[in-house]
Enzyme design. Structure first.
Site, PDB file in Angstrom:
ATOM      1  N   ASP A  43       0.578  -1.446  -0.113  1.00  0.00           N
ATOM      2  CA  ASP A  43       0.001   0.218   0.057  1.00  0.00           C
ATOM      3  C   ASP A  43       0.884   1.046  -0.092  1.00  0.00           C
ATOM      4  OD1 ASP A  43      -2.732   0.758  -0.501  1.00  0.00           O
ATOM      5  OD2 ASP A  43      -2.603   0.973   2.173  1.00  0.00           O
ATOM      6  N   ILE A  44       2.167   1.160  -0.795  1.00  0.00           N
ATOM      7  CA  ILE A  44       2.765   2.584  -0.819  1.00  0.00           C
ATOM      8  C   ILE A  44       1.367   2.873  -1.788  1.00  0.00           C
ATOM      9  CG2 ILE A  44       4.642   3.320  -2.111  1.00  0.00           C
ATOM     10  CD1 ILE A  44       5.329   1.404  -0.201  1.00  0.00           C
TER      11      ILE A  44
END
Length: 190
Positions: free
Chosen positions: A38-39
């Site tokens: 979940d960058i």
């Protein structure tokens, strides 16, 4: 930190990308490698001293997958649902959007997200704003046309590659490329 155009300048972009890559690299070096999944800009915090910190580790996994023709619909659906719970649609890699492509699902999904982040930093807009599957699967995005960000065009092309097996190899490679940009543009202090 933002300039009048809604994006970061070359120096700021290089620093944010380098420091984010360093944090992600620390996860990828663990044994087994940890994938953040979940960058995104919202998961990067900036200290008063200008240091970028990665946050929100609730999506981290060590699970990797190599779908093939033996996978039934249920198996694909399970992996897809887990990925949808743990990834932001606008940063989701093509291998997550189309499990029937049979592309491997591993730490290279973080590299795709870094490409999305780089476009966000240089344009002020996300390349896949609505997380549209078709746009992601077909790799339709618009990088920055600002000459200020010209050094990043080749990096975006290496990160936003549909087949993860052909995507930028790993975080150290990305960091080397960012160091070269910093050196060529006389940017000090990563």
């Amino acid at each position: 930190m933002k300039d009048r155009g809604g994006f970061l300048n070359r120096k700021e972009t290089t620093k944010v990308m380098y420091q984010a890559a360093s944090a992600i690299g620390a996860l990828h070096k663990l044994n087994p490698p940890h994938i953040h999944r979940d960058i995104k800009g919202e998961n990067l915090l900036l200290t008063q001293g200008g240091i970028v910190k990665l946050c929100d580790f609730g999506s981290v996994t060590t699970d990797t997958f190599v779908p093939d023709d033996s996978w039934n619909h249920m198996k694909r659906t399970q992996v897809e649902e887990d990925s949808q719970r743990c990834t932001t649609p606008a940063y989701r890699a093509p291998e997550i959007c189309d499990l029937y492509s049979n592309f491997p699902i591993d730490k290279r999904q973080d590299l795709w997200a870094m490409g999305c982040l780089l476009i966000l930093l240089t344009t002020g807009k996300h390349p896949f704003e609505l997380g549209e599957k078709l746009a992601i699967i077909n790799g339709r995005y618009a990088p920055s046309s600002n000459p200020e960000h010209a050094p990043f065009a080749s990096i975006v092309k290496k990160l936003l590659v549909l087949d993860p097996r052909n995507r930028c190899g790993n975080i150290p490679d990305l960091m080397d490329t960012l160091r070269a940009v910093a050196d060529n543009c006389n940017i000090d202090g990563r």
